[in-house]
Enzyme design. Structure first.
Site, PDB file in Angstrom:
ATOM      1  N   THR A   1      39.866  23.661  45.120  1.00 40.84           N
ATOM      2  CA  THR A   1      38.446  24.021  45.014  1.00 40.84           C
ATOM      3  C   THR A   1      37.592  22.765  45.014  1.00 40.84           C
TER       4      THR A   1
ATOM      5  N   HIS B   1      43.435  38.920  39.658  1.00 42.71           N
ATOM      6  CA  HIS B   1      43.075  37.536  39.909  1.00 42.71           C
ATOM      7  C   HIS B   1      42.846  37.247  41.388  1.00 42.71           C
TER       8      HIS B   1
ATOM      9  N   SER C   1      30.060  27.180  54.084  1.00 44.21           N
ATOM     10  CA  SER C   1      30.553  26.200  55.052  1.00 44.21           C
ATOM     11  C   SER C   1      29.889  26.342  56.410  1.00 44.21           C
TER      12      SER C   1
ATOM     13  N   GLU D   1      41.800  39.195  43.385  1.00 40.94           N
ATOM     14  CA  GLU D   1      40.532  39.864  43.631  1.00 40.94           C
ATOM     15  C   GLU D   1      39.337  38.921  43.458  1.00 40.94           C
TER      16      GLU D   1
ATOM     17  N   HIS E   1      46.622  34.179  33.180  1.00 40.37           N
ATOM     18  CA  HIS E   1      45.642  33.423  32.407  1.00 40.37           C
ATOM     19  C   HIS E   1      44.574  34.343  31.810  1.00 40.37           C
ATOM     20  N   HIS E   2      44.590  35.609  32.218  1.00 39.56           N
ATOM     21  CA  HIS E   2      43.698  36.571  31.563  1.00 39.56           C
ATOM     22  C   HIS E   2      44.354  37.156  30.326  1.00 39.56           C
TER      23      HIS E   2
ATOM     24  N   ASP F   1      34.092  43.640  70.205  1.00 41.44           N
ATOM     25  CA  ASP F   1      33.901  44.474  69.020  1.00 41.44           C
ATOM     26  C   ASP F   1      35.054  44.174  68.074  1.00 41.44           C
TER      27      ASP F   1
ATOM     28  N   TRP G   1      35.939  47.392  33.176  1.00 42.34           N
ATOM     29  CA  TRP G   1      36.365  47.414  34.581  1.00 42.34           C
ATOM     30  C   TRP G   1      37.834  47.041  34.708  1.00 42.34           C
TER      31      TRP G   1
ATOM     32  N   ARG H   1      32.599  40.003  23.773  1.00 41.20           N
ATOM     33  CA  ARG H   1      31.963  40.745  24.861  1.00 41.20           C
ATOM     34  C   ARG H   1      32.153  42.237  24.639  1.00 41.20           C
TER      35      ARG H   1
ATOM     36  N   SER I   1      40.066  52.135  51.809  1.00 39.28           N
ATOM     37  CA  SER I   1      39.006  51.562  52.640  1.00 39.28           C
ATOM     38  C   SER I   1      39.207  50.063  52.815  1.00 39.28           C
ATOM     39  N   SER I   2      39.484  49.375  51.699  1.00 37.69           N
ATOM     40  CA  SER I   2      39.652  47.923  51.790  1.00 37.69           C
ATOM     41  C   SER I   2      40.845  47.554  52.642  1.00 37.69           C
TER      42      SER I   2
ATOM     43  N   TYR J   1      39.216  35.842  43.988  1.00 37.58           N
ATOM     44  CA  TYR J   1      39.118  34.954  45.152  1.00 37.58           C
ATOM     45  C   TYR J   1      38.766  35.727  46.401  1.00 37.58           C
TER      46      TYR J   1
ATOM     47  N   LYS K   1      36.944  21.529  48.390  1.00 27.77           N
ATOM     48  CA  LYS K   1      35.840  22.240  49.051  1.00 27.77           C
ATOM     49  C   LYS K   1      34.498  21.665  48.619  1.00 27.77           C
TER      50      LYS K   1
ATOM     51  N   HIS L   1      29.051  49.072  35.477  1.00 28.45           N
ATOM     52  CA  HIS L   1      28.406  47.868  36.005  1.00 28.45           C
ATOM     53  C   HIS L   1      29.448  46.967  36.663  1.00 28.45           C
TER      54      HIS L   1
HETATM   55  C1  HEA Z   1      29.763  40.466  41.263  1.00 23.49           C
HETATM   56  C2  HEA Z   1      29.683  41.086  40.220  1.00 23.49           C
HETATM   57  C3  HEA Z   1      28.570  41.118  39.205  1.00 23.49           C
HETATM   58  C4  HEA Z   1      27.215  40.933  39.363  1.00 23.49           C
HETATM   59  C5  HEA Z   1      26.443  40.660  40.618  1.00 23.49           C
HETATM   60  C6  HEA Z   1      26.644  41.072  38.043  1.00 23.49           C
HETATM   61  C7  HEA Z   1      25.279  40.969  37.771  1.00 23.49           C
HETATM   62  C8  HEA Z   1      24.734  41.007  36.487  1.00 23.49           C
HETATM   63  N1  HEA Z   1      25.418  41.198  35.304  1.00 23.49           N
HETATM   64 FE1  HEA Z   1      27.416  41.570  35.142  1.00 23.49          FE
HETATM   65  N2  HEA Z   1      29.398  41.937  34.965  1.00 23.49           N
HETATM   66  C9  HEA Z   1      30.321  41.936  35.983  1.00 23.49           C
HETATM   67  C10 HEA Z   1      30.078  41.634  37.303  1.00 23.49           C
HETATM   68  C11 HEA Z   1      28.813  41.374  37.816  1.00 23.49           C
HETATM   69  N3  HEA Z   1      27.640  41.329  37.131  1.00 23.49           N
HETATM   70  C12 HEA Z   1      31.615  42.280  35.484  1.00 23.49           C
HETATM   71  C13 HEA Z   1      32.904  42.383  36.304  1.00 23.49           C
HETATM   72  C14 HEA Z   1      31.464  42.495  34.115  1.00 23.49           C
HETATM   73  C15 HEA Z   1      32.535  42.859  33.106  1.00 23.49           C
HETATM   74  C16 HEA Z   1      32.534  44.328  32.867  1.00 23.49           C
HETATM   75  C17 HEA Z   1      33.474  44.681  31.779  1.00 23.49           C
HETATM   76  O1  HEA Z   1      33.410  44.070  30.696  1.00 23.49           O
HETATM   77  O2  HEA Z   1      34.292  45.563  32.000  1.00 23.49           O
HETATM   78  C18 HEA Z   1      30.055  42.254  33.815  1.00 23.49           C
HETATM   79  C19 HEA Z   1      29.508  42.344  32.543  1.00 23.49           C
HETATM   80  C20 HEA Z   1      28.196  42.010  32.239  1.00 23.49           C
HETATM   81  C21 HEA Z   1      27.695  41.855  30.913  1.00 23.49           C
HETATM   82  C22 HEA Z   1      28.513  41.955  29.646  1.00 23.49           C
HETATM   83  C23 HEA Z   1      28.553  43.356  29.165  1.00 23.49           C
HETATM   84  C24 HEA Z   1      29.413  43.476  27.965  1.00 23.49           C
HETATM   85  O3  HEA Z   1      30.347  42.703  27.793  1.00 23.49           O
HETATM   86  O4  HEA Z   1      29.138  44.393  27.200  1.00 23.49           O
HETATM   87  C25 HEA Z   1      26.355  41.550  31.010  1.00 23.49           C
HETATM   88  C26 HEA Z   1      25.476  41.304  29.877  1.00 23.49           C
HETATM   89  O5  HEA Z   1      24.540  40.647  29.963  1.00 23.49           O
HETATM   90  C27 HEA Z   1      26.043  41.513  32.416  1.00 23.49           C
HETATM   91  C28 HEA Z   1      24.795  41.235  32.940  1.00 23.49           C
HETATM   92  C29 HEA Z   1      24.514  41.130  34.309  1.00 23.49           C
HETATM   93  C30 HEA Z   1      23.188  40.902  34.844  1.00 23.49           C
HETATM   94  C31 HEA Z   1      21.937  40.777  34.046  1.00 23.49           C
HETATM   95  C32 HEA Z   1      23.335  40.844  36.213  1.00 23.49           C
HETATM   96  C33 HEA Z   1      22.234  40.631  37.219  1.00 23.49           C
HETATM   97  O6  HEA Z   1      22.595  39.597  38.088  1.00 23.49           O
HETATM   98  C34 HEA Z   1      21.929  41.888  37.980  1.00 23.49           C
HETATM   99  C35 HEA Z   1      20.680  41.723  38.813  1.00 23.49           C
HETATM  100  C36 HEA Z   1      20.445  42.867  39.742  1.00 23.49           C
HETATM  101  C37 HEA Z   1      19.534  43.836  39.590  1.00 23.49           C
HETATM  102  C38 HEA Z   1      18.692  43.932  38.383  1.00 23.49           C
HETATM  103  C39 HEA Z   1      19.399  44.951  40.593  1.00 23.49           C
HETATM  104  C40 HEA Z   1      18.447  44.715  41.718  1.00 23.49           C
HETATM  105  C41 HEA Z   1      17.035  44.679  41.324  1.00 23.49           C
HETATM  106  C42 HEA Z   1      16.241  45.751  41.255  1.00 23.49           C
HETATM  107  C43 HEA Z   1      16.711  47.124  41.499  1.00 23.49           C
HETATM  108  C44 HEA Z   1      14.860  45.576  40.884  1.00 23.49           C
HETATM  109  C45 HEA Z   1      14.472  46.335  39.671  1.00 23.49           C
HETATM  110  C46 HEA Z   1      14.807  45.604  38.427  1.00 23.49           C
HETATM  111  C47 HEA Z   1      13.911  45.271  37.467  1.00 23.49           C
HETATM  112  C48 HEA Z   1      12.469  45.571  37.548  1.00 23.49           C
HETATM  113  C49 HEA Z   1      14.356  44.517  36.258  1.00 23.49           C
HETATM  114  N4  HEA Z   1      27.167  41.783  33.142  1.00 23.49           N
HETATM  115  C1  HEA Z   2      34.339  34.823  41.988  1.00 19.98           C
HETATM  116  C2  HEA Z   2      35.078  34.983  41.007  1.00 19.98           C
HETATM  117  C3  HEA Z   2      35.796  33.945  40.193  1.00 19.98           C
HETATM  118  C4  HEA Z   2      36.167  32.649  40.503  1.00 19.98           C
HETATM  119  C5  HEA Z   2      35.962  31.884  41.781  1.00 19.98           C
HETATM  120  C6  HEA Z   2      36.836  32.157  39.332  1.00 19.98           C
HETATM  121  C7  HEA Z   2      37.376  30.876  39.254  1.00 19.98           C
HETATM  122  C8  HEA Z   2      38.169  30.436  38.217  1.00 19.98           C
HETATM  123  N1  HEA Z   2      38.436  31.103  37.048  1.00 19.98           N
HETATM  124 FE1  HEA Z   2      37.678  32.911  36.515  1.00 19.98          FE
HETATM  125  N2  HEA Z   2      37.164  34.816  36.093  1.00 19.98           N
HETATM  126  C9  HEA Z   2      36.479  35.674  36.906  1.00 19.98           C
HETATM  127  C10 HEA Z   2      36.025  35.409  38.181  1.00 19.98           C
HETATM  128  C11 HEA Z   2      36.239  34.198  38.844  1.00 19.98           C
HETATM  129  N3  HEA Z   2      36.854  33.098  38.337  1.00 19.98           N
HETATM  130  C12 HEA Z   2      36.263  36.932  36.253  1.00 19.98           C
HETATM  131  C13 HEA Z   2      35.554  38.137  36.836  1.00 19.98           C
HETATM  132  C14 HEA Z   2      36.838  36.828  34.991  1.00 19.98           C
HETATM  133  C15 HEA Z   2      36.845  37.838  33.862  1.00 19.98           C
HETATM  134  C16 HEA Z   2      37.571  39.078  34.110  1.00 19.98           C
HETATM  135  C17 HEA Z   2      37.437  39.992  32.939  1.00 19.98           C
HETATM  136  O1  HEA Z   2      38.138  39.776  31.939  1.00 19.98           O
HETATM  137  O2  HEA Z   2      36.604  40.927  33.000  1.00 19.98           O
HETATM  138  C18 HEA Z   2      37.415  35.483  34.940  1.00 19.98           C
HETATM  139  C19 HEA Z   2      38.127  35.019  33.852  1.00 19.98           C
HETATM  140  C20 HEA Z   2      38.841  33.844  33.862  1.00 19.98           C
HETATM  141  C21 HEA Z   2      39.816  33.506  32.877  1.00 19.98           C
HETATM  142  C22 HEA Z   2      40.248  34.370  31.695  1.00 19.98           C
HETATM  143  C23 HEA Z   2      39.371  34.161  30.540  1.00 19.98           C
HETATM  144  C24 HEA Z   2      39.663  35.069  29.438  1.00 19.98           C
HETATM  145  O3  HEA Z   2      39.484  36.287  29.593  1.00 19.98           O
HETATM  146  O4  HEA Z   2      40.075  34.573  28.383  1.00 19.98           O
HETATM  147  C25 HEA Z   2      40.312  32.274  33.219  1.00 19.98           C
HETATM  148  C26 HEA Z   2      41.349  31.543  32.456  1.00 19.98           C
HETATM  149  O5  HEA Z   2      41.998  30.724  32.932  1.00 19.98           O
HETATM  150  C27 HEA Z   2      39.634  31.867  34.433  1.00 19.98           C
HETATM  151  C28 HEA Z   2      39.862  30.668  35.112  1.00 19.98           C
HETATM  152  C29 HEA Z   2      39.300  30.346  36.343  1.00 19.98           C
HETATM  153  C30 HEA Z   2      39.584  29.104  37.051  1.00 19.98           C
HETATM  154  C31 HEA Z   2      40.469  27.990  36.579  1.00 19.98           C
HETATM  155  C32 HEA Z   2      38.879  29.168  38.224  1.00 19.98           C
HETATM  156  C33 HEA Z   2      38.894  28.120  39.312  1.00 19.98           C
HETATM  157  O6  HEA Z   2      39.049  28.714  40.578  1.00 19.98           O
HETATM  158  C34 HEA Z   2      37.660  27.269  39.315  1.00 19.98           C
HETATM  159  C35 HEA Z   2      37.843  26.043  40.157  1.00 19.98           C
HETATM  160  C36 HEA Z   2      36.588  25.239  40.367  1.00 19.98           C
HETATM  161  C37 HEA Z   2      36.267  24.062  39.781  1.00 19.98           C
HETATM  162  C38 HEA Z   2      37.144  23.430  38.762  1.00 19.98           C
HETATM  163  C39 HEA Z   2      34.970  23.380  40.076  1.00 19.98           C
HETATM  164  C40 HEA Z   2      34.944  22.492  41.285  1.00 19.98           C
HETATM  165  C41 HEA Z   2      35.969  21.426  41.266  1.00 19.98           C
HETATM  166  C42 HEA Z   2      35.707  20.082  41.259  1.00 19.98           C
HETATM  167  C43 HEA Z   2      34.315  19.542  41.317  1.00 19.98           C
HETATM  168  C44 HEA Z   2      36.867  19.190  41.325  1.00 19.98           C
HETATM  169  C45 HEA Z   2      37.094  18.288  40.171  1.00 19.98           C
HETATM  170  C46 HEA Z   2      37.255  19.015  38.905  1.00 19.98           C
HETATM  171  C47 HEA Z   2      38.184  18.789  37.979  1.00 19.98           C
HETATM  172  C48 HEA Z   2      39.422  18.002  38.180  1.00 19.98           C
HETATM  173  C49 HEA Z   2      37.951  19.328  36.609  1.00 19.98           C
HETATM  174  N4  HEA Z   2      38.745  32.854  34.798  1.00 19.98           N
HETATM  175 CU   LIG Z   3      41.717  34.952  37.048  1.00 19.71          CU
END
Ligand code: HEA
Ligand code: HEA
Ligand SMILES: [Cu+2]
Ligand code: CUA
Lengths: 321, 384, 520
Positions: C322, C247, C262, C249, C296-297, C99, C135, C444, C163-164, C251, C325, C70
């Site tokens: 952020t 990380h 925007s 990634e 921070h992870h 293009d 993942w 989790r 590819s990327s 962004y 923005k 997933h």
């Molecule tokens: C961009 C990335 C992305 C997106 C879009 C989603 C989307 C969703 N994720 Fe995702 N999720 C991750 C990235 C993402 N996730 C990642 C990185 C992890 C961590 C993995 C790891 O631990 O290694 C994670 C882990 C994760 C967990 C934790 C699993 C665990 O720790 O064991 C859960 C649990 O609720 C969850 C739920 C969902 C749900 C309900 C959606 C929903 O938004 C999905 C909705 C979409 C659909 C359902 C498909 C389209 C619809 C249809 C085909 C129609 C048919 C469906 C029905 C009739 C129901 N996700």
């Molecule tokens: C699109 C993807 C995305 C984005 C944009 C972010 C944004 C941020 N993430 Fe997140 N993060 C993930 C995707 C993302 N993260 C994923 C996938 C994981 C889990 C990976 C895994 O373990 O599977 C993760 C996990 C993760 C962790 C690790 C947690 C853990 O495993 O223990 C941390 C810890 O620092 C973190 C921090 C942040 C911070 C500080 C931002 C900042 O960029 C957020 C900044 C934004 C704001 C703060 C809000 C707007 C700001 C204002 C309105 C200004 C005023 C605000 C203040 C002064 C407070 N993220």
């Molecule tokens: Cu991070």
């Protein structure tokens, strides 16, 4: 509709549809799938390893790349490429090399990390590992690492973590500090060769720029020859490492980093040599390249300089320090 | 389906109440475990500090959120075309832009200060009064009390929830999935240092109410500590994906009075001495099989199956090893098979248990070898 | 080689052999939607198993495979390719280019994706099962203790990376070299800017990921000890390398989404973006910071305290750009003349929910507090707020916004709005309660949980089904529009929209800007 620019404009060449991408995909996927299957057969005993699929895939891939580049070259000769398109190629090559730099950065990063942080920690030194002597009593860290933690505690059966393989130690290090026999000078020879070759390829370029194709061919030929010698010496060094130094991929993290860094570098040198070799053949056989149109050569020479720079890093961090 | 809808109805109610309490400080969380919505401050000073920090940042974020969204919703409500609002055309204002860069920055500094001091407090493992070595295994914890006089105390702590509860054939107990056969016991009001490591893959030792979470890295020892201020039983779970049964390796810590701890330790030491004595004994076949069955079921069956039919591991029933030479069989039990999930059990089982389980494997599931292994054989084999 | 005034070729060969940025963009978009459905299906399995305590549908080992696939498929298969598809479609039109800069390579970047994902998905049917190590594939679970299918996983990651990298090089070359005369850097639409910076991030970190999986491959098959302490390596080394990629990634996932928002908010506010230049600088600042915050992870791995502090401070700093923005978007709306068509609704949904996700991110960045949050459902809630309500919502907005330009037909607005409201509500029912269970101590990646978490999990599962089902409506709406939508031929579909793409005919002709437009 927007108003059109009135200035004269050289048309950007957008190629017609082309089957090369799909064919290249077939080659790429066959070779990677084949490689994975063969490795699994070898490691997990799923049967006799069979590399056929991988080789066929690689062959297809190479054939497609060949025809791809040939097409590109022909288009250029046919005058289809605008100055703007040529610039696209330049940008593309630059960022490709940048991505290669980052690939090496991962391995250099690993080397620095184990040398300055993880290694001492394993030996119970520093903030990250004050208690690790409980796990690895008797392990002392040095670089090059001549004894793995596993060996320090008396082998797999005595270590407190589960079996993760057997790691031997090198009998001698490849470090440049122990210079004695001639072959231990290899890294230095190789450094000299590669630095020289960067110079020779530059001379070739100068020759081309001044329209002197003879000078170009001569110095490019020398560069390719130097590349071949480098690879030869590298093979010799690997032979020495395995046969006389007991240094293998299994020799703990020292062997791992040593072979991965020098190995990937060697592979890139080989690629660079082939690239330059092709340019040489193009020049000799087909009379390609003029003083103002020689991107194929330029790109290959940038690649060559990049490989050279990586080597300097290697020489410094793998052999000397 | 009645079950679901009934539940659902209750839930909508809950949700409303809980979201409200969450926003009003989450005071409810303190004692009610079920449907707890907030972090618990737990029973340690670090826990309290972390909780305070958490609440402070949460509130700051809530306030910023209210302001930001307030402006946004005001605009959404009043500045809409359908209300005939005409767009103005202002943009760029250096003053505003500097303000909204500097103010958040200052807020962050305000957060960083308490965060730093809390971190320093949590990281300070000095002057611990006792050490416990915690080792993560797939999928159990081992505890070893270090620096103690007398017998060395060490034991494994396995999940106690029966398969029947997990597979829904039996009513689930109160501490479903959070109960172990043997909890780790520590005295109250004592600074205990945990040395955390792992045997195979990375695990993470987490007890929310002690505010301790530290990864267990194979080959490295991490230090962390706690000082529980209240007696009680505290439960946690492994917090790093460690394979199939990651969800089934709980941590249970029993915090007791100092006296109780002393007597528990004495008992444990006596037990250890007893095992030592047993090692010198010779057992009968029945005794070994009896004991071996217990060991097998708790330690081997996860991979080799309850009836030796195999699974993650090879079948034991009819296995060439288990029906072949004793030495080879014993060797696999003690040293494992390199590069596979079959670990070296030599360091995990005492010699009596090892002898028993090998004997059991040779005489169960239709393997009627009729021979047996005595503790002394194990001892000798380990000696080499 | 003939004149360019021709339409697309007929049949399958159009798609297989195409070099046209619009065709390739279309393929990317459909492919990513297919992957979204697959990844979503896995999520539905996860949520179904977690509906109640106890094991009912799948075995723990299979559950872990679902979690892993997933995450991988959503990140690498759904989100990234969807934005690449959007880039392909829009960037040449936005900057007045005929293009992409390197059209044949463009086709290749796309075509290696489907087989790579086929290989990844086929691991499900292999002996020992699919990868089950998350993942993030931490060693040694992903090396010594991995199923044999890990080798196929490694090679498919290599191919995806390739590819990327090629896709990004193409985007960089296009943006740097193909802008119409007068289209200076500081006139480029923000979507182009955010993609330029994203492409830079990709070229910088995908090779590092390739390095990480290569080391895994060597440890598994060739006896090296990068991630084994017994040989002098360190399992934590893997995490450092992974997160150096991982990380940035996240962004990579969110920056193009920022770009989309925007574009859309000014269009429906009928007012220019408040601070164009500061948006550009903020994007660059986020990209820069993303390289120095990776650990921070890894707050709980036992880093020396100096490391913890450095990474904590650096991470917190990201809130500043952020915030810039977020504030910019809001001041753009301020005193605008707003209407609320579907794309705008999704952008507002994005704004609210992403900010909440950002706040929880900020909470996670506080190292001592993260000792309690780490690897709990609080983290899961955080990243779904930023990735689903962030990236997916903005992608959805983009589709509604540009679909009329792509196919010359208008989607059904009522259905679009309904889709938004069901998504918005379903999303929050799914992921808001996950904050609660996470804070209360639910880890989790577990297939079964203690009884105290039961109610919120059931809520979460119900929400997930609602959210998932609402995607059917989206799919239906898009297909119905393409097949039978109300034709529209206005060049400017939205009266507030700005930019070159709105100056060409609707639907956008197969070839645009063979002669560059003049940009004032
Ligand atoms: C961009 C990335 C992305 C997106 C879009 C989603 C989307 C969703 N994720 Fe995702 N999720 C991750 C990235 C993402 N996730 C990642 C990185 C992890 C961590 C993995 C790891 O631990 O290694 C994670 C882990 C994760 C967990 C934790 C699993 C665990 O720790 O064991 C859960 C649990 O609720 C969850 C739920 C969902 C749900 C309900 C959606 C929903 O938004 C999905 C909705 C979409 C659909 C359902 C498909 C389209 C619809 C249809 C085909 C129609 C048919 C469906 C029905 C009739 C129901 N996700
Ligand atoms: C699109 C993807 C995305 C984005 C944009 C972010 C944004 C941020 N993430 Fe997140 N993060 C993930 C995707 C993302 N993260 C994923 C996938 C994981 C889990 C990976 C895994 O373990 O599977 C993760 C996990 C993760 C962790 C690790 C947690 C853990 O495993 O223990 C941390 C810890 O620092 C973190 C921090 C942040 C911070 C500080 C931002 C900042 O960029 C957020 C900044 C934004 C704001 C703060 C809000 C707007 C700001 C204002 C309105 C200004 C005023 C605000 C203040 C002064 C407070 N993220
Ligand atoms: Cu991070
Ligand atoms: Cu042990 Cu998870």
């Amino acid at each position: 509709m927007s108003e059109q620019a009135t200035t004269a404009h050289e048309k950007y060449y957008v190629p017609e549809k082309s089957s090369m991408a799909v064919l290249a995909t077939i080659g790429l996927i066959m070779s990677t799938f084949g490689a994975a299957t063969a490795m699994n057969q070898a490691t997990f005993g799923d049967g006799e390893p069979s590399y056929t699929l991988m080789y066929v895939g690689l062959f297809v891939f190479a054939a497609v790349l060949f025809s791809w580049f040939r097409t590109t070259i022909r288009e250029n000769i046919a005058g289809l490429n605008s100055a703007q398109l040529k610039k696209s190629y330049v940008i593309g090559m630059f960022w490709f090399i940048f991505s290669e730099v980052m690939f090496f950065a991962a391995f250099f990063g690993a080397l620095f990390y184990v040398r300055t942080l993880a290694g001492p920690w394993l030996a119970g030194e520093g903030e990250g590992g004050a208690m690790n002597h409980l796990l690895w009593p008797g392990f002392e860290f040095s670089w090059p690492m001549m004894q793995t933690p596993q060996e320090a505690v008396g082998g797999v059966t005595n270590q407190l973590i589960a079996n993760m393989g057997t790691f031997t130690s090198a009998e001698k290090s490849m470090a440049f500090s122990e210079v004695g026999a001639w072959y231990q000078w290899l890294p230095l020879w190789n450094t000299i060769i590669l630095l020289t070759s960067s110079g020779t390829v530059h001379i070739a370029h100068e020759g081309l720029l001044s329209g002197n194709k003879k000078r170009f061919n001569l110095w490019l030929g020398i560069t390719v020859a130097l590349g071949v010698v480098f690879i030869g010496l590298q093979i010799l060094e690997y032979y020495e490492a395995y046969a006389h130094y007991g240094l293998t991929l299994n020799s703990g993290i020292y062997g791992s980093t040593f072979f991965m860094l020098t190995g990937f570098h060697g592979f890139h040198v080989a690629m660079g040599t082939v690239m330059l070799g092709i340019q040489l053949i193009r020049s000799l056989k087909a009379g390609h390249f003029t003083s103002d149109d020689h991107f194929g050569f330029e790109a290959s020479s940038w690649y060559w300089h990049f490989v050279d720079v990586v080597w300097v890093g290697l020489f410094l961090f793998v052999y000397i320090l | 389906m009645g079950f679901i809808s009934e539940r659902l109805r209750a839930q909508v109610g809950y949700a409303a109440i809980l979201i409200a309490t969450f926003l009003s400080g989450g005071a409810l969380a303190q004692d009610s475990k079920v449907n707890q919505v907030n972090m618990s401050p737990g029973v340690t000073s670090s826990g309290q500090a972390i909780y305070d920090l958490h609440m402070a940042i949460l509130w700051i974020c809530v306030i910023i959120g209210v302001l930001v969204f307030g402006v946004m919703f005001y605009s959404i409500i009043y500045h809409r075309k359908s209300k005939g609002f005409k767009a103005s055309n202002f943009h760029e204002s250096t003053k505003v832009e500097i303000a909204w860069t500097v103010v958040p920055f200052l807020i962050l500094i305000g957060m960083a200060v308490p965060a730093t001091s809390t971190l320093i407090h949590v990281y300070d493992t000095d002057e611990a009064e006792m050490d416990i070595l915690v080792t993560g295994y797939q999928w159990k914890w081992k505890y070893e009390y270090l620096n103690e006089d007398g017998e060395n105390v060490s034991f494994f702590s396995n999940l106690r929830t029966p398969q029947d509860e997990i597979y829904n054939t039996e009513e689930k107990g109160e501490h479903y999935l959070l109960e172990v056969d043997e909890p780790v016991v520590i005295p109250v009001d004592t600074k205990v240092r945990f040395l955390v490591t792992a045997n195979d893959v990375i695990h993470s030792w987490w007890v929310p109410e002690l505010a301790v979470k530290r990864d267990a890295i194979p080959g490295f020892i991490n230090e962390t500590w706690t000082r529980a201020e209240k007696e009680g039983i505290y439960r946690g779970q492994c917090a790093e994906l460690c394979g199939k049964d990651h969800g089934f390796m709980p941590v249970v810590v029993n915090v007791v009075s100092k006296e109780e701890y002393a007597s528990w330790l004495a008992d444990k030491q006596a037990e250890a001495a007893e095992i030592k004595a047993l090692m010198a004994q010779t057992f009968t076949m029945d005794q070994l099989v009896e004991r071996g069955k217990g060991v097998y079921q708790s330690r081997c069956a996860a991979c080799h199956g309850m009836n030796g039919e195999g699974g993650l591991g090879l079948p034991i029933a009819g296995s060439a090893i288990a029906t072949g030479g004793i030495a080879k069989h014993l060797d696999i039990g003690i040293n494992g098979v390199a590069g596979t999930a079959m670990q070296a059990f030599g360091g995990q089982l005492n010699d009596v248990d090892m002898a028993a389980v090998i004997t059991y494997q040779r005489n169960a599931f239709g393997n009627n070898m009729g021979d047996m292994v005595q503790p002394i054989d194990v001892f000798n084999h380990k000696k080499g | 080689m003939g004149d360019h005034h021709h339409g697309p070729a007929k049949g399958l060969s159009r798609w297989l052999f195409t070099t046209n940025h619009k065709d390739i963009g279309t393929m990317y978009l459909w492919f990513s939607f297919a992957m979204f459905i697959l990844g979503g299906a896995f999520a539905m399995i996860i949520r179904a198993e977690l509906f109640q305590p106890g094991m009912q549908l799948v075995e723990p080992a299979f559950f872990n495979q679902m979690t892993t696939l997933h995450g991988l498929i959503m990140v690498f298969g759904a989100i990234m390719p969807s934005f690449v598809g959007l880039a392909n479609w829009m960037i040449p039109m936005m900057i007045g280019a005929p293009d992409m800069a390197l059209p044949r390579m463009n086709n290749w970047s796309f075509w290696i994706l489907p087989p790579a994902f086929l290989i990844l998905a086929s691991t499900l049917f292999m002996e020992g099962g699919a990868p089950a190590f998350g993942w993030t594939f931490y060693a040694p679970l992903s090396t010594t203790y991995a199923p044999p299918s890990v080798t196929y996983f490694i090679f498919s990651i290599h191919v995806l990376g390739l590819s990327s990298i090629m896709g990004s090089i193409n985007i960089i070359a296009t943006v740097m070299n193909m802008r119409a005369p007068g289209m200076t850097y500081m006139k480029m639409p923000l979507f182009v800017w955010t993609w330029l910076i994203t492409a830079f991030l990709l070229v910088a970190v995908m090779p590092v990921l390739a390095g990480a999986v290569t080391m895994m491959l060597m440890d598994i098959h060739f006896g090296t000890s990068f991630f084994s302490a017994a040989g002098g390596g360190d399992p934590v080394l893997f995490q450092h390398i992974f997160w150096f990629f991982g990380h940035p990634e996240v962004y990579i996932i969110i920056l193009p989404a920022f770009g989309v928002v925007s574009q859309i908010i000014p269009a429906f506010s009928r007012k220019p973006l408040f601070g164009y230049a500061s948006m550009v600088y903020a994007t660059a600042a986020i990209a820069f910071l993303s390289f120095i915050v990776w650990a921070h992870h890894m707050y709980t791995v036992g880093m020396p305290i100096a490391g913890e502090l450095f990474f904590m401070y650096a991470t917190m700093l990201i809130a500043v750009p952020t915030g810039v923005k977020v504030f910019n978007w809001i001041t753009t709306m301020w005193r605008g003349s707003m209407t609320f068509e579907t794309p705008m609704l999704f952008c507002i949904g994005f704004l609210v929910l992403f900010t909440i996700g950002g706040f929880t991110g900020l909470m996670l960045s506080i190292a001592p507090a993260d000792f309690q949050y780490h690897d709990s459902y609080f983290v899961v809630a955080h990243f779904h707020y930023v990735m689903v309500a962030g990236a997916v919502f903005s992608m959805t907005a983009a589709v509604y916004y540009w679909l009329p330009k792509w196919c010359g037909r208008m989607y059904n607005e009522t259905m679009g709005k309904t889709h938004f409201w069901i998504s918005f509500i379903g999303f929050n029912i799914t992921f808001f309660p996950q904050h609660f269970v996470g804070l209360a101590g639910m880890p989790r990646r577990i297939p079964d949980y203690a009884l105290q978490f039961a109610d919120f999990n059931m809520m979460s599962s119900i929400g997930a089904f609602i959210y998932g089902a609402s995607q059917i409506m989206f799919l239906y709406n898009v297909i119905a529009t393409i097949v039978a939508g109300k034709p529209t031929s206005d060049e400017k579909v939205w009266d507030g929209a700005e930019g070159l793409e709105w100056t060409v005919a609707t639907p956008a002709p197969y070839h645009t800007f063979e002669t560059p437009p003049a940009v004032r």
